[in-house]
Every structure is written in C-alpha cells, then in structure tokens.
Design a protein around this motif. Structure first.
Motif, short mmCIF file in Angstrom:
data_model
loop_
_atom_site.label_atom_id
_atom_site.label_comp_id
_atom_site.label_asym_id
_atom_site.label_seq_id
_atom_site.Cartn_x
_atom_site.Cartn_y
_atom_site.Cartn_z
N SER A 118 -5.50 -19.04 -53.42
CA SER A 118 -5.95 -20.06 -52.47
C SER A 118 -4.96 -20.15 -51.32
N VAL A 119 -5.41 -20.68 -50.21
CA VAL A 119 -4.53 -20.87 -49.07
C VAL A 119 -3.37 -21.79 -49.44
N GLU A 120 -3.66 -22.82 -50.20
CA GLU A 120 -2.62 -23.78 -50.58
C GLU A 120 -1.54 -23.10 -51.42
N ILE A 176 -9.95 -15.82 -46.75
CA ILE A 176 -8.55 -16.19 -46.93
C ILE A 176 -7.81 -16.26 -45.59
N LEU A 216 -6.12 -19.51 -43.53
CA LEU A 216 -4.67 -19.38 -43.62
C LEU A 216 -4.04 -19.48 -42.23
N CYS A 271 -1.38 -22.34 -41.16
CA CYS A 271 -0.05 -22.00 -40.64
C CYS A 271 0.21 -22.63 -39.28
#
Length: 258
Positions: A51-53, A94, A98, A102
């Motif tokens: 996951s992005v987290e 993803i 992401l 960021c």
C-alpha cells in the motif's frame, strides 16, 4: 550510520514470455547506490502486495523508473488507442497516489521517463500517445536496433530555465541527453512547472510547484552511465542529498517522540 532507503518502483513483465516478474533495471540500482548514496530496494508495484501508506513508512524516497508499459489514458480522462501501447494498471494504482502522497508530505522522488509522465498525470495533467506524430516534433524514441550504448547515446539538447531548479542542479542552462520515449506531456498539471524543453519544444524536465520535497523529474534516462555522465551525476547526487535530509529529519522526530 545506515544509508537512507530508496524504493525503486518496478514494472510487471513476463520472463521468457511465460514467467511473471516484478523487474527493475540494474542501472537504476547502480545509480541509487553509487551516485545517490542510498540503499536501493525494488518495490513490487501492485496494490495486491503493498500500500502507499506502507511504502511511505518504510522508504525515505522513491525512484519512479522508466518502462515499456504506459500510463493508462483513463487516468487522464481519455480512451485507449493502439498508439497508447502497453499498460500496467497495477503500477498506475500504486505510482499515481504515491506521487500525490509524496508531494503532500515532502517525501523525495525522482521521476524518469514513464515516471516523469506519472508525475504529470498524478498532478492532473495529460499525455500525447506519440510525440513523433505531432507537427514540428522530432522522433524521441530509441533506435530499434543496435547496442545498448547506441540506444542510450546522447542525442539532443535540453534547455533549462536560468535560475530554475534544474539550472541549480546542473550549473548550466543547456545540457545534452539521451532520448528513449514515445509519449510526452500534452497538458501540464496545474502545479507542474516545465523547467526544461528539447529543441522541438517537448517538455523534458519538470517539478511540482510549492512542493515541500524534491520532485524533479526528467523525460530522458539519466540512470545510463549515471556515475560518469556530467548531467546524470549531479541529478542523482541532488536526489540522494534530498533523501538523506528527509531521512535525518524523520529520525530526529522519532528520537524526540521516544
């Protein structure tokens, strides 16, 4: 002191036309380890696995690599055509969120080729499916035949804005680069600053306006001969310095909250 960790966003391929793999070029890991001074780790770009987290928590920065699959045009409100080529929807799922995460949190990334295009799409921009079909544009694709040296050969000039982000990195307002891409920016996202262009006006260097972290992205492939090329080396060095600074700040916050 351990090196900061850079997640290298992979692409999905079939090895020997049969075995599915998450792949990343050795030249990417070389550039991150040898020039940026960070630990490179390949990320399976698939929301079924990460996951992005989780990625944000585990890595100090990200390299958004190039690759044959293109960003699916549905991500910028258009229908796919034959000219759009191959896709990797798992990577889209993803990489695009992401990038936005960021930008929001100031976590550094460096976008290369497809990664450059991902940054523009993630920030609300769109892409042309084939640059060479546009009036007045040259063919930016790599030669179909030849050695790797011939395919990654320096082929055109990129002009960057005097006093801009890339001028500061390169110490020059003109640089020479390779070119191995078919697609390119059609409309820049609202916060995308086009800071460098090729001789035919094709956007080649961008960053995200008012982002708190490093967001430099380029349409060419600086990972080729990164240690020896006078353009590639300062770009990866600047990225590495930004990743180190982010990692130091995060460790400092962790100590204070302990």
């Amino acid at each position: 002191m351990t090196r900061p960790i850079v997640g290298i966003i992979s692409n999905s391929y079939l090895l020997n036309d049969q075995y599915p793999v998450h792949a990343g070029g050795v030249m990417n890991t070389d550039a991150i380890a040898q020039v940026a001074g960070c630990m490179p780790i390949l990320v399976p770009a698939d929301p079924a696995h990460v996951s992005v987290e989780e990625l944000m928590a585990q890595f100090d920065g990200f390299l958004l690599t190039g690759g044959r699959p293109n960003v699916h045009p549905e991500e910028y409100g258009e229908s796919p055509t034959e000219a759009h080529g191959e896709f990797d929807r798992a990577r889209d799922a993803i990489a695009l969120p992401l990038v936005r995460a960021c930008v929001e949190q100031g976590q550094p990334f460096l976008g290369i080729c497809r990664g450059f295009q991902e940054v523009n799409v993630a920030m609300g921009g769109s892409l042309y499916p084939e640059i060479r079909d546009l009036p007045g544009r040259m063919n930016h694709r790599m030669p179909p035949d030849g050695t790797l040296e011939e395919k990654f050969e320096i082929r055109h000039k990129v002009s960057v804005k005097t006093g801009g982000v890339f001028h500061e990195i390169f110490g020059a307002d003109e640089v020479m680069t390779n070119t191995l891409h078919g697609q390119g920016i059609k409309e820049a996202g609202p916060r995308i600053i086009i800071d460098g262009v090729a001789e035919d006006g094709t956007p080649e260097a961008i960053y995200v306006k008012d982002a708190p972290g490093f967001t430099a992205s380029v349409q060419w492939h600086p990972e080729w001969n990164a240690d020896g090329d006078p353009v590639s080396r300062p770009l990866f060095a600047a990225f590495g310095a930004a990743v180190q600074s982010f990692a130091d700040a995060r460790r400092s916050r962790a100590r204070l909250s302990a």
